[in-house]
Design a protein around this motif. Structure first.
Motif, PDB file in Angstrom:
ATOM      1  N   ARG A 379      11.192   3.569  -2.017  1.00 57.82           N
ATOM      2  CA  ARG A 379      10.294   4.302  -1.133  1.00 57.82           C
ATOM      3  C   ARG A 379      10.863   5.685  -0.778  1.00 57.82           C
ATOM      4  O   ARG A 379      10.117   6.673  -0.702  1.00 57.82           O
ATOM      5  CB  ARG A 379      10.015   3.491   0.128  1.00 57.82           C
ATOM      6  N   LEU A 380      12.166   5.759  -0.599  1.00 55.57           N
ATOM      7  CA  LEU A 380      12.787   7.047  -0.282  1.00 55.57           C
ATOM      8  C   LEU A 380      12.618   8.053  -1.431  1.00 55.57           C
ATOM      9  O   LEU A 380      12.350   9.237  -1.206  1.00 55.57           O
ATOM     10  CB  LEU A 380      14.279   6.863   0.016  1.00 55.57           C
ATOM     11  N   SER A 412       0.056  -1.324  -1.759  1.00 56.22           N
ATOM     12  CA  SER A 412       0.126   0.100  -1.422  1.00 56.22           C
ATOM     13  C   SER A 412      -0.837   0.455  -0.302  1.00 56.22           C
ATOM     14  O   SER A 412      -0.645   1.469   0.390  1.00 56.22           O
ATOM     15  CB  SER A 412      -0.213   0.948  -2.650  1.00 56.22           C
ATOM     16  N   LEU A 413      -1.877  -0.352  -0.109  1.00 54.17           N
ATOM     17  CA  LEU A 413      -2.913  -0.051   0.875  1.00 54.17           C
ATOM     18  C   LEU A 413      -2.683  -0.754   2.207  1.00 54.17           C
ATOM     19  O   LEU A 413      -3.517  -0.660   3.113  1.00 54.17           O
ATOM     20  CB  LEU A 413      -4.284  -0.429   0.312  1.00 54.17           C
ATOM     21  N   LYS A 414      -1.551  -1.438   2.304  1.00 53.82           N
ATOM     22  CA  LYS A 414      -1.252  -2.126   3.569  1.00 53.82           C
ATOM     23  C   LYS A 414      -0.786  -1.119   4.618  1.00 53.82           C
ATOM     24  O   LYS A 414      -0.322  -0.028   4.306  1.00 53.82           O
ATOM     25  CB  LYS A 414      -0.184  -3.196   3.338  1.00 53.82           C
ATOM     26  N   SER A 415      -0.873  -1.516   5.873  1.00 56.28           N
ATOM     27  CA  SER A 415      -0.578  -0.611   6.983  1.00 56.28           C
ATOM     28  C   SER A 415       0.847  -0.083   6.953  1.00 56.28           C
ATOM     29  O   SER A 415       1.105   1.063   7.332  1.00 56.28           O
ATOM     30  CB  SER A 415      -0.841  -1.316   8.323  1.00 56.28           C
ATOM     31  N   GLU A 416       1.799  -0.900   6.483  1.00 53.52           N
ATOM     32  CA  GLU A 416       3.191  -0.442   6.469  1.00 53.52           C
ATOM     33  C   GLU A 416       3.432   0.681   5.451  1.00 53.52           C
ATOM     34  O   GLU A 416       4.468   1.344   5.475  1.00 53.52           O
ATOM     35  CB  GLU A 416       4.149  -1.601   6.199  1.00 53.52           C
ATOM     36  N   MET A 417       2.461   0.890   4.540  1.00 53.31           N
ATOM     37  CA  MET A 417       2.582   1.950   3.553  1.00 53.31           C
ATOM     38  C   MET A 417       1.780   3.190   3.955  1.00 53.31           C
ATOM     39  O   MET A 417       1.741   4.168   3.202  1.00 53.31           O
ATOM     40  CB  MET A 417       2.088   1.459   2.171  1.00 53.31           C
ATOM     41  N   GLU A 418       1.162   3.143   5.109  1.00 56.75           N
ATOM     42  CA  GLU A 418       0.221   4.205   5.479  1.00 56.75           C
ATOM     43  C   GLU A 418       0.879   5.579   5.514  1.00 56.75           C
ATOM     44  O   GLU A 418       0.315   6.573   5.050  1.00 56.75           O
ATOM     45  CB  GLU A 418      -0.422   3.893   6.829  1.00 56.75           C
TER      46      GLU A 418
END
Length: 769
Positions: A379-380, A412-418
């Motif tokens: 992610r980084l 990718s569409l989950k809230s933690e990926m927002e």
């Protein structure tokens, strides 16, 4: 008046002086004439007599050419055969392709005919003798090798020997064309600037295109030249026949890098130990492979495979290394014709499930766990890439490479990926350079690799994501001219008969292209980077590469055949039927050949313009095109016309049906308006497209202007900078057919795009939010 150099060369006594070809005077020599006559077999008495006659006729300042003709005429009266030998040896001089001046020798024509065409010695002698008869008539001091070859080819045609003529002909480019290239450049490729390397590339390309067409069967060359089909990258057909490629970065992490494929001509690097070294290697891999290939270079799962090197590093250091990677790719002016290499990276928002337990390789090529262990680093790295792209270069212009492709999965569409997803849409809102891959589409598996502006690989060949998607690519594609089929067809039967015949020609071309690729890989040793071995296997897996059918102008085909375009429901159904037919043919070909056949939406940067222009010339008013006089074009592949009034949701509905039918590559364009796009609105649209459509690949494209003078970036195609008032140095940027590129400058409204693409740019209807 003679200059000092000539005067110094004059004899001291009052003697007859001869002017040589180099401008030097020397005294007349009786002995030289006698010697030259004896060397061609003239009797001594005749040689003395002719030399004396020449001396009597000579005058001060006579040229060597005049003396030779005096001698030749006199010798003809004694023996014509000997006179011919004298003329060939002394009068007809040849400037050869070896940068030498040689005496004319008829046997050399005979020898080259035998060697180059396979002609018999008797036939070669006959042709060469005819050529000699023509050359004797020419009043020239020097012949050139191309001049002689042209006369030989004329004689071959006169004798009905066209097959031999094709083998013997000389390839090249007219002087006028080279002059024009030097002075004006070319607009065939928007990714190339005007400089010495592009001139070299275009001249070489022209010769190699001619070579390819000469070596293709006549019916295939004619089909391309007339516009039934388009054979892409003809200049690379013989020596660089492979198109796009998807690399596997893990192999170079484990084994190191030989940019020449062998290590014999360059330094060899071992497995990288540091993040910065890997960033350098990642760029060098794509640059090195570009020397062996004609299309784009790509790396999928990029941030996942790099993630182990970022472990324990502060974010600032990670970002600095990523910046080096991006700047290096955009500043490596070393690809074909002095281009920046055409590169792409596919990024993930997290480590997908099928990779969680895959072994991960890190510094020194060592096993460091599984990729699931490096979620945070993955992610980084995605964040670092996105932020670097959003910052642009030091002037504030967008980085044009690598094409950055973001993979949308359910997670990718989950809230933690927002936050991560929003950042990417901020990049889209600013530059319009991001691409999105929809892995939620009904036809997807675990992997879908895109290699630039649309060509793609999916795990639908063997079902194994590595074999289907890595170390291979699109071998080549041939584009079908769909509108032309409609112009010639009276009913559905004829439509599909023509479609079959066009596909038959494309199959023959693609098989020949594959044969050329196999020869270059294995027989000629021309592609050493691709041929290098990793763990006893050649790096490039040609058996998994795709051979694809492209197409242009489905909308205009439907307009011509049914009277209504792709937006009409009945026409749309017919369009689906045509694409299904092409896909059924590919399925049959897979069974028959065991090879990987596919269908794609052709990028058609120049093909849409070329086909439309040829059809206007051939079919006149019957041809239905976009654009106007001199700037005709067809609608790209199965897209809705760029000037259509359909709303964005309807455009999605119409075009999504064609994405499952073009597994070899496709794209959906959302051309955004001149006002600043809202990242929130774009992200909302992404959610809808991913969850509710079969659109597989898309981009939010924005037209941009950039003032070179005051470094102001503007939305839209502006004629003048609103900040400083500059007009001459305002650059335009937009997505050409797949990738964002400089269009040109507002002052000229041209740049690197052809007339058809420039007209399409002006016609594009943009969506306001």
């Amino acid at each position: 008046m003679r200059d000092a150099r000539i005067i110094a060369a004059l004899p001291t006594k009052a003697e007859t002086c001869v002017l040589k070809n180099n401008g030097i005077y020397e005294k007349f020599s009786h002995e030289k004439i006698v010697k030259s006559l004896l060397m061609v077999g003239a009797p001594l008495w005749a040689s003395e007599k002719i030399a004396s006659q020449a001396a009597a006729a000579a005058y001060d300042g006579i040229s060597t050419a005049e003396i030779k003709m005096l001698v030749y005429d006199a010798l003809c009266e004694i023996k014509e055969e000997t006179a011919d030998r004298y003329l060939a040896a002394n009068k007809l001089r040849v400037r050869t392709s070896r940068d030498k001046i040689e005496t004319f020798d008829q046997t050399k024509i005979e020898d080259t005919l035998v060697v180059e065409t396979g002609a018999s010695r008797e036939l070669a002698y006959s042709i060469a003798s005819d050529v000699w008869k023509e050359l004797k008539k020419l009043n020239v001091e020097y012949l050139t090798a191309p001049m002689i070859r042209e006369i030989v080819n004329t004689k071959l045609v006169e004798h009905g020997l066209e097959t031999l003529r094709k083998k013997y002909t000389r390839l090249g480019i007219p002087v006028y064309n080279i002059t024009s290239l030097i002075q004006n450049g070319s607009r065939d490729n928007a990714n190339m600037i005007h400089n010495p390397e592009t001139v070299h590339k275009y001249v070489a390309d022209e010769a190699l295109k001619q070579y390819a067409l000469l070596n293709l069967p006549n019916e295939l060359a004619d089909a391309h030249m007339s516009g039934d089909i388009h054979i892409h990258d003809l200049e690379f057909f013989a020596g660089r026949p492979l198109n796009c490629m998807q690399h596997d970065l893990r192999l170079f992490i484990r084994h190191g890098l030989k940019v020449d494929g062998t290590g014999d001509h360059t330094s060899v690097a071992g497995p990288p130990k540091h993040m910065e070294t890997l960033m350098n290697h990642a760029g060098e891999i794509m640059l090195a492979a570009q020397q062996n290939m004609s299309g784009g270079q790509a790396m999928s799962l990029w941030n996942i495979f790099v993630a182990p090197f970022a472990a324990g590093m502060p974010y600032e250091k990670v970002k600095q290394a990523v910046q080096m990677f991006i700047f290096n790719l955009n500043m490596a002016y070393a690809a074909r014709g002095s281009q920046v290499p055409f590169t792409s990276i596919n990024l993930e928002f997290s480590v997908p499930k099928f990779l969680q337990d895959e072994p991960a390789y890190g510094p020194k090529g060592k096993l460091v766990g599984t990729y699931g262990d490096f979620e945070e680093e993955t992610r980084l790295l995605q964040r670092a890439i996105t932020e670097t792209l959003m910052e642009g270069d030091s002037d504030g212009k967008p980085h044009l490479f690598p094409n950055t492709i973001y993979t949308i999965r359910k997670e990718s569409l989950k809230s933690e990926m927002e936050e991560d997803l929003m950042r990417v849409h901020e990049l889209s809102a600013k530059y319009g350079s991001a691409y999105f891959v929809n892995m939620l589409a009904s036809y997807r598996g675990n992997m879908a690799n895109y290699m630039g502006c649309r060509t793609a690989l999916q795990d639908n060949w063997t079902g194994e994501w590595e074999k289907d998607c890595f170390r291979t690519g699109n071998l080549a594609y041939v584009t079908l001219n769909l509108p032309r089929i409609a112009y010639q067809s009276r009913d559905d039967t004829e439509v599909f008969e023509y479609l079959d015949s066009y596909m038959d020609m494309a199959v023959k071309v693609l098989n020949l292209r594959r044969e050329s690729a196999l020869n270059c890989l294995n027989k000629y040793n021309m592609l050493p980077f691709l041929h290098q071995e990793f763990e006893d296997e050649m790096y490039y897996r040609i058996e998994n590469s795709t051979m694809s059918f492209g197409f242009v102008g489905l909308n205009e085909m439907l307009l011509s055949y049914l009277g209504r375009g792709i937006e009409d429901s009945e026409s749309h159904k017919m369009g689906i039927k045509i694409l299904e037919y092409i896909n059924n043919r590919t399925a049959e070909l897979k069974k028959e050949t065991g090879l990987r056949w596919s269908v794609l939406q052709t990028p058609a940067e120049s093909t849409a313009y070329r086909f439309a222009s040829l059809d206007k010339e051939k079919f006149k008013e019957e041809a239905i095109t976009q654009g106007d006089r001199g700037a005709y074009y067809y609608t790209n592949s199965s897209h809705v016309p760029v000037n259509s009034d359909v709303l964005l949701p309807e455009k999605i509905r119409l075009e999504e049906k064609f994405h499952p039918l073009t597994p070899g590559g496709h794209i959906f364009h959302a051309f955004m308006g001149e006002s600043y796009s809202s990242p929130e609105s774009l992200m909302s649209l992404t959610h809808k497209m991913a969850k509710k459509s079969d659109i597989g690949f898309w981009a939010y494209s924005s037209a941009l202007s950039f003032c070179i003078g005051c470094k102001t970036l503007m939305k839209g195609l502006n004629e003048q900078c609103p900040t400083c008032g500059e007009r001459d140095d305002v650059e335009w940027y937009d997505r050409i057919t797949g990738y964002v590129q400089q269009v040109g400058r507002a002052k000229s409204s041209s740049g690197g795009w052809n007339k058809g693409k420039m007209q399409e740019l002006k016609d594009r209807r943009r969506f306001e939010q």
